[in-house]
Write a protein that holds these residues in place. Sequence first.
Motif, PDB file in Angstrom:
ATOM      1  N   TYR A  22      -5.145   9.065  12.557  1.00  0.00           N
ATOM      2  CA  TYR A  22      -5.392   9.356  11.150  1.00  0.00           C
ATOM      3  C   TYR A  22      -4.097   9.660  10.412  1.00  0.00           C
ATOM      4  CZ  TYR A  22     -10.166   9.680  12.840  1.00  0.00           C
ATOM      5  OH  TYR A  22     -11.372   9.409  13.426  1.00  0.00           O
ATOM      6  N   ARG A  23      -3.192  10.355  11.067  1.00  0.00           N
ATOM      7  CA  ARG A  23      -1.900  10.636  10.439  1.00  0.00           C
ATOM      8  C   ARG A  23      -1.161   9.333  10.134  1.00  0.00           C
ATOM      9  NH1 ARG A  23       0.385  12.896  14.240  1.00  0.00           N
ATOM     10  NH2 ARG A  23       1.944  11.334  14.672  1.00  0.00           N
ATOM     11  N   ARG A  24      -1.245   8.364  11.047  1.00  0.00           N
ATOM     12  CA  ARG A  24      -0.586   7.066  10.812  1.00  0.00           C
ATOM     13  C   ARG A  24      -1.139   6.369   9.571  1.00  0.00           C
ATOM     14  NH1 ARG A  24      -0.486   6.916  16.613  1.00  0.00           N
ATOM     15  NH2 ARG A  24      -2.440   5.774  16.684  1.00  0.00           N
ATOM     16  N   GLU A  25      -2.434   6.525   9.300  1.00  0.00           N
ATOM     17  CA  GLU A  25      -3.009   5.929   8.094  1.00  0.00           C
ATOM     18  C   GLU A  25      -2.386   6.524   6.838  1.00  0.00           C
ATOM     19  OE1 GLU A  25      -7.482   5.177   9.913  1.00  0.00           O
ATOM     20  OE2 GLU A  25      -7.257   6.255   8.027  1.00  0.00           O
ATOM     21  N   THR A  26      -2.117   7.822   6.860  1.00  0.00           N
ATOM     22  CA  THR A  26      -1.547   8.477   5.681  1.00  0.00           C
ATOM     23  C   THR A  26      -0.065   8.155   5.532  1.00  0.00           C
ATOM     24  OG1 THR A  26      -0.962  10.559   6.790  1.00  0.00           O
ATOM     25  CG2 THR A  26      -3.201  10.361   5.938  1.00  0.00           C
ATOM     26  N   GLU A  27       0.619   7.974   6.638  1.00  0.00           N
ATOM     27  CA  GLU A  27       2.067   7.718   6.608  1.00  0.00           C
ATOM     28  C   GLU A  27       2.418   6.258   6.371  1.00  0.00           C
ATOM     29  OE1 GLU A  27       3.289   9.243  10.404  1.00  0.00           O
ATOM     30  OE2 GLU A  27       3.285  11.325   9.702  1.00  0.00           O
TER      31      GLU A  27
ATOM     32  N   VAL B 100      -7.723  -2.838   1.068  1.00  0.00           N
ATOM     33  CA  VAL B 100      -7.834  -1.491   0.519  1.00  0.00           C
ATOM     34  C   VAL B 100      -8.031  -1.624  -0.984  1.00  0.00           C
ATOM     35  CG1 VAL B 100      -6.685   0.722   0.185  1.00  0.00           C
ATOM     36  CG2 VAL B 100      -6.397  -0.519   2.345  1.00  0.00           C
ATOM     37  N   LEU B 101      -9.044  -0.949  -1.494  1.00  0.00           N
ATOM     38  CA  LEU B 101      -9.325  -0.942  -2.920  1.00  0.00           C
ATOM     39  C   LEU B 101      -9.060   0.459  -3.450  1.00  0.00           C
ATOM     40  CD1 LEU B 101     -12.702  -2.870  -2.711  1.00  0.00           C
ATOM     41  CD2 LEU B 101     -10.475  -3.807  -3.353  1.00  0.00           C
TER      42      LEU B 101
ATOM     43  N   ASP C  97       0.057   0.424   5.088  1.00  0.00           N
ATOM     44  CA  ASP C  97       0.227  -1.023   5.244  1.00  0.00           C
ATOM     45  C   ASP C  97       0.018  -1.440   6.693  1.00  0.00           C
ATOM     46  OD1 ASP C  97       0.957  -2.123   2.612  1.00  0.00           O
ATOM     47  OD2 ASP C  97       2.617  -0.713   2.773  1.00  0.00           O
ATOM     48  N   ARG C  98       0.579  -0.697   7.591  1.00  0.00           N
ATOM     49  CA  ARG C  98       0.438  -1.009   9.018  1.00  0.00           C
ATOM     50  C   ARG C  98      -0.966  -0.675   9.508  1.00  0.00           C
ATOM     51  NH1 ARG C  98       4.394   0.926  13.879  1.00  0.00           N
ATOM     52  NH2 ARG C  98       3.636  -0.598  15.377  1.00  0.00           N
ATOM     53  N   ALA C  99      -1.475   0.489   9.113  1.00  0.00           N
ATOM     54  CA  ALA C  99      -2.788   0.932   9.586  1.00  0.00           C
ATOM     55  C   ALA C  99      -3.907  -0.007   9.133  1.00  0.00           C
ATOM     56  CB  ALA C  99      -3.063   2.349   9.098  1.00  0.00           C
ATOM     57  N   PHE C 100      -3.760  -0.568   7.938  1.00  0.00           N
ATOM     58  CA  PHE C 100      -4.813  -1.417   7.373  1.00  0.00           C
ATOM     59  C   PHE C 100      -4.342  -2.850   7.181  1.00  0.00           C
ATOM     60  CE2 PHE C 100      -5.672   2.923   5.571  1.00  0.00           C
ATOM     61  CZ  PHE C 100      -6.725   3.215   6.442  1.00  0.00           C
TER      62      PHE C 100
ATOM     63  N   LEU D 259       0.804  -1.226   0.000  1.00  0.00           N
ATOM     64  CA  LEU D 259       0.000   0.000   0.000  1.00  0.00           C
ATOM     65  C   LEU D 259       0.834   1.272   0.000  1.00  0.00           C
ATOM     66  CD1 LEU D 259      -2.845  -1.019   2.472  1.00  0.00           C
ATOM     67  CD2 LEU D 259      -2.868  -1.067  -0.039  1.00  0.00           C
ATOM     68  N   SER D 260       1.928   1.264   0.724  1.00  0.00           N
ATOM     69  CA  SER D 260       2.767   2.467   0.794  1.00  0.00           C
ATOM     70  C   SER D 260       3.355   2.829  -0.562  1.00  0.00           C
ATOM     71  CB  SER D 260       3.882   2.282   1.821  1.00  0.00           C
ATOM     72  OG  SER D 260       3.314   2.159   3.112  1.00  0.00           O
ATOM     73  N   ALA D 261       3.435   1.853  -1.466  1.00  0.00           N
ATOM     74  CA  ALA D 261       4.009   2.095  -2.785  1.00  0.00           C
ATOM     75  C   ALA D 261       2.950   2.384  -3.855  1.00  0.00           C
ATOM     76  CB  ALA D 261       4.843   0.880  -3.205  1.00  0.00           C
ATOM     77  N   VAL D 262       1.669   2.402  -3.487  1.00  0.00           N
ATOM     78  CA  VAL D 262       0.610   2.650  -4.464  1.00  0.00           C
ATOM     79  C   VAL D 262       0.559   4.148  -4.753  1.00  0.00           C
ATOM     80  CG1 VAL D 262      -1.872   2.567  -4.897  1.00  0.00           C
ATOM     81  CG2 VAL D 262      -0.731   0.639  -3.772  1.00  0.00           C
ATOM     82  N   PRO D 263       0.881   4.545  -5.976  1.00  0.00           N
ATOM     83  CA  PRO D 263       0.877   5.972  -6.303  1.00  0.00           C
ATOM     84  C   PRO D 263      -0.491   6.606  -6.071  1.00  0.00           C
ATOM     85  CG  PRO D 263       1.893   4.699  -8.068  1.00  0.00           C
ATOM     86  CD  PRO D 263       1.258   3.719  -7.122  1.00  0.00           C
ATOM     87  N   GLY D 264      -0.510   7.670  -5.310  1.00  0.00           N
ATOM     88  CA  GLY D 264      -1.717   8.439  -5.073  1.00  0.00           C
ATOM     89  C   GLY D 264      -2.539   8.020  -3.875  1.00  0.00           C
TER      90      GLY D 264
END
Length: 167
Positions: free
Chosen positions: A52-57, A68-69, A60-63, A17-22
């Motif tokens: 919420y900040r952790r989800e953006t950063e 995630v689609l 992969d860990r948050a979810f 997920l961290s590597a998914v552009p956008g």
Amino acid sequence: MNDHRPVSVECPPPGSLSAVPGLAALLTDYHLCTEAEKGAPVPDASGLPDRYRRETEDPDRAFADATVLVARDGGAAVGCVVVTGPVDGAAEIKRLWTAPAARGRGVASALLGAALEQAGHAGARTVRLSVWHWRTGAVALYERLGFTVVPSWDERADLVRMERPPA
């Protein structure tokens, strides 16, 4: 004449997920908009509440225990949604977001359809979500897709809770 291409919905593999552009930008926009709507605007992701900040950063860990689609228009990520695995038979939809420039093109409907399928494949008997009451367009979309209002499982004020069977 409508010259927009249909969006595609993809399910990035776990750990990518961290590597998914956008994706991080979509999650950040979702949270920044939500905080502003709640009357607590922040200038950027660094001002978001920690969870919420952790989800953006680190999505992969948050979810890690969710799916995630991501909706794409060509190569650009234009929407996302998170589907939790079923607990006691209920999966939950979270973080549904369509980039403002892509709204009105069926992105949210495509994401929800894929999320409902995912929940069904995971064995959910019901799919639930909560939405801020001021997001009337989202509430109307959920109702069109068969969600109905149910009693709360969440103590936060201003949330509408909805459920429906998976696809």
